[in-house]
Design an enzyme around this catalytic site. Structure first.
Site, PDB file in Angstrom:
ATOM      1  N   ALA A   1      27.165  42.651  41.221  1.00 11.60           N
ATOM      2  CA  ALA A   1      26.980  41.982  40.096  1.00 11.60           C
ATOM      3  C   ALA A   1      27.564  42.575  38.767  1.00 11.60           C
ATOM      4  CB  ALA A   1      25.430  41.812  39.772  1.00 11.60           C
TER       5      ALA A   1
ATOM      6  N   GLY B   1      25.835  42.975  44.665  1.00 11.98           N
ATOM      7  CA  GLY B   1      25.757  41.429  44.836  1.00 11.98           C
ATOM      8  C   GLY B   1      27.100  41.163  45.604  1.00 11.98           C
TER       9      GLY B   1
ATOM     10  N   GLU C   1      25.863  41.469  49.148  1.00 14.42           N
ATOM     11  CA  GLU C   1      24.940  40.410  49.379  1.00 14.42           C
ATOM     12  C   GLU C   1      25.761  39.175  49.370  1.00 14.42           C
ATOM     13  OE1 GLU C   1      22.646  41.915  45.597  1.00 14.42           O
ATOM     14  OE2 GLU C   1      20.859  41.498  47.030  1.00 14.42           O
TER      15      GLU C   1
ATOM     16  N   GLU D   1      22.026  49.613  44.271  1.00 15.59           N
ATOM     17  CA  GLU D   1      21.156  49.226  43.162  1.00 15.59           C
ATOM     18  C   GLU D   1      19.935  50.316  42.874  1.00 15.59           C
ATOM     19  OE1 GLU D   1      22.221  47.378  45.484  1.00 15.59           O
ATOM     20  OE2 GLU D   1      22.512  45.320  44.787  1.00 15.59           O
TER      21      GLU D   1
HETATM   22  N1  COA Z   1      30.061  45.465  36.900  1.00 14.30           N
HETATM   23  C1  COA Z   1      30.863  45.607  35.849  1.00 14.30           C
HETATM   24  N2  COA Z   1      31.918  46.119  35.771  1.00 14.30           N
HETATM   25  C2  COA Z   1      32.380  46.854  36.925  1.00 14.30           C
HETATM   26  C3  COA Z   1      31.687  46.778  38.077  1.00 14.30           C
HETATM   27  C4  COA Z   1      30.426  46.203  38.148  1.00 14.30           C
HETATM   28  N3  COA Z   1      29.703  46.054  39.142  1.00 14.30           N
HETATM   29  N4  COA Z   1      32.314  47.386  39.110  1.00 14.30           N
HETATM   30  C5  COA Z   1      33.435  47.741  38.360  1.00 14.30           C
HETATM   31  N5  COA Z   1      33.451  47.496  37.238  1.00 14.30           N
HETATM   32  C6  COA Z   1      34.594  47.507  36.278  1.00 14.30           C
HETATM   33  C7  COA Z   1      34.676  49.029  35.641  1.00 14.30           C
HETATM   34  O1  COA Z   1      33.774  49.175  34.582  1.00 14.30           O
HETATM   35  C8  COA Z   1      36.005  49.341  35.220  1.00 14.30           C
HETATM   36  O2  COA Z   1      36.267  48.673  34.021  1.00 14.30           O
HETATM   37  P1  COA Z   1      37.180  49.132  32.655  1.00 14.30           P
HETATM   38  O3  COA Z   1      38.402  49.306  33.267  1.00 14.30           O
HETATM   39  O4  COA Z   1      36.836  48.064  31.880  1.00 14.30           O
HETATM   40  O5  COA Z   1      36.230  50.390  32.392  1.00 14.30           O
HETATM   41  C9  COA Z   1      36.854  48.283  36.235  1.00 14.30           C
HETATM   42  O6  COA Z   1      35.959  47.599  36.947  1.00 14.30           O
HETATM   43  C10 COA Z   1      37.460  49.364  37.313  1.00 14.30           C
HETATM   44  O7  COA Z   1      36.525  50.014  37.917  1.00 14.30           O
HETATM   45  P2  COA Z   1      36.371  51.573  37.898  1.00 14.30           P
HETATM   46  O8  COA Z   1      35.261  52.189  38.124  1.00 14.30           O
HETATM   47  O9  COA Z   1      37.352  52.144  36.830  1.00 14.30           O
HETATM   48  O10 COA Z   1      37.166  51.772  39.348  1.00 14.30           O
HETATM   49  P3  COA Z   1      36.913  53.181  40.244  1.00 14.30           P
HETATM   50  O11 COA Z   1      38.064  52.855  41.414  1.00 14.30           O
HETATM   51  O12 COA Z   1      37.056  54.249  39.630  1.00 14.30           O
HETATM   52  O13 COA Z   1      35.680  52.878  40.954  1.00 14.30           O
HETATM   53  C11 COA Z   1      33.875  51.578  41.982  1.00 14.30           C
HETATM   54  C12 COA Z   1      35.332  51.887  41.949  1.00 14.30           C
HETATM   55  C13 COA Z   1      33.588  50.645  42.803  1.00 14.30           C
HETATM   56  C14 COA Z   1      33.364  53.054  42.776  1.00 14.30           C
HETATM   57  C15 COA Z   1      33.147  51.998  40.717  1.00 14.30           C
HETATM   58  O14 COA Z   1      33.654  50.736  39.899  1.00 14.30           O
HETATM   59  C16 COA Z   1      31.580  51.331  40.763  1.00 14.30           C
HETATM   60  O15 COA Z   1      30.889  52.321  41.182  1.00 14.30           O
HETATM   61  N6  COA Z   1      31.162  50.304  40.236  1.00 14.30           N
HETATM   62  C17 COA Z   1      29.982  49.798  40.357  1.00 14.30           C
HETATM   63  C18 COA Z   1      29.290  49.386  41.684  1.00 14.30           C
HETATM   64  C19 COA Z   1      27.998  49.032  41.440  1.00 14.30           C
HETATM   65  O16 COA Z   1      27.002  49.847  41.392  1.00 14.30           O
HETATM   66  N7  COA Z   1      27.594  47.639  42.101  1.00 14.30           N
HETATM   67  C20 COA Z   1      26.296  47.137  42.101  1.00 14.30           C
HETATM   68  C21 COA Z   1      25.907  46.460  40.922  1.00 14.30           C
HETATM   69  S1  COA Z   1      24.295  45.875  41.087  1.00 14.30           S
END
Ligand code: COA
Length: 261
Positions: free
Chosen positions: A67, A112, A115, A135
């Site tokens: 999400a 999400g 999920e 989460e």
């Molecule tokens: N919500 C909003 N934005 C998200 C996102 C999320 N769940 N997951 C990734 N993004 C965005 C990042 O903020 C980034 O945006 P930006 O370039 O404007 O800063 C872009 O997507 C690319 O992600 P980035 O983190 O730079 O890629 P990465 O390869 O370094 O890392 C992940 C990948 C998936 C490990 C990391 O993005 C992450 O931990 N995301 C969140 C996952 C999460 O907690 N999901 C559960 C949410 S309830």
């Protein structure tokens, strides 16, 4: 091809592919994306030519990375419950979609996104898939049905491990614990998902629909109720032309041609 901002739908033969494309945010689910996914499935529901669907994420990095945390960050008590219920409703409609939905997961399926994959009927992972429910590291819990569906799918202990640690697992481990139905080389993900969808689409459509209803009825009801429901559906299928065709084709040693009636 139908399209809107973040979700596109393509139909090839009897198989629809719904692709979430918000690659700049790793296909994260903001309210617009969720609404567009819902609309995509609503549009396919009554299309008799579509017999199975594939749900996937655009790009090589993510199925759906969760999400949208930027949106979640603004929640209060009431809005938090509403956010959860709204997402749950959309995923429940996918779970109750009358034709099989296969999640093709070729990258991050987190929060999400995991999920969403859990609400699909089958999950095919590529070697690059990463499943996780992180989460609790954000101060919340999975709120789109994750605590409910993961425990039912992989058992309470494994679900607790994933949800309490927030750790990611790869496609191979996901297949090992039953979270994914299979893991395939990344380059073969689309082909394999289409092949499985094609196999399903070649079977009698009403029988496939009733099989789904009976399977989910079994998980959601008591044993006696579920057995009675199964018998009723079995009886209903005996009145279909497709049953006659399926059995006649077997006896005549030819391939059945199902009409979905
Ligand atoms: N919500 C909003 N934005 C998200 C996102 C999320 N769940 N997951 C990734 N993004 C965005 C990042 O903020 C980034 O945006 P930006 O370039 O404007 O800063 C872009 O997507 C690319 O992600 P980035 O983190 O730079 O890629 P990465 O390869 O370094 O890392 C992940 C990948 C998936 C490990 C990391 O993005 C992450 O931990 N995301 C969140 C996952 C999460 O907690 N999901 C559960 C949410 S309830």
């Amino acid at each position: 091809m139908n399209g809107n901002e973040y979700v596109r739908t393509e139909v090839s033969g009897a198989v629809a592919t719904v692709t979430i494309d918000r690659q700049a945010k790793l296909n994260a689910l903001n309210p617009e994306v969720i609404a567009e996914i819902d609309a995509a499935f609503a549009g396919l529901r009554d299309d008799a030519d579509v017999r199975a669907a594939i749900l996937t994420g655009a790009g090589d990095k993510a199925f759906v990375a969760g999400a949208d945390i930027g949106v979640l960050a603004d929640m209060g008590t009431i809005t938090g419950t509403e956010v959860s219920r709204a997402g749950q409703d959309v995923l429940r409609r996918i779970e109750r979609f009358p034709k099989p939905v296969i999640a093709a997961v070729g990258g991050y399926a987190l929060g999400g996104g995991c999920e969403l994959a859990l609400a699909c009927h089958l999950r095919i992972a590529s070697a690059r898939a990463r499943f996780g429910l992180p989460e609790v590291g954000l101060g919340i819990i999975p709120g789109y049905g994750g605590t409910v569906r993961l425990a039912r799918l992989v058992g309470l202990g494994r679900a607790a491990e994933l949800i309490l640690t927030g750790d990611m697992i790869d496609g191979a481990r996901a297949a090992e614990i039953g979270l994914a139905n299979m893991v395939v080389p990344h380059a073969e993900l689309t082909d394999r998902a289409r092949k499985v969808a094609g196999r399903i689409a070649g079977n009698a459509p009403v029988a496939v629909r009733m099989a789904l209803a009976s399977l989910y009825g079994a998980v959601e009801n008591t044993m006696d109720h579920a057995l009675s429901f199964e018998a009723t559906l079995f009886g209903l299928l005996a009145s279909t032309d497709d049953m006659k065709e399926g059995m006649a084709a077997f006896l005549e040693k030819r391939k059945a041609v199902f009409r979905g009636a």
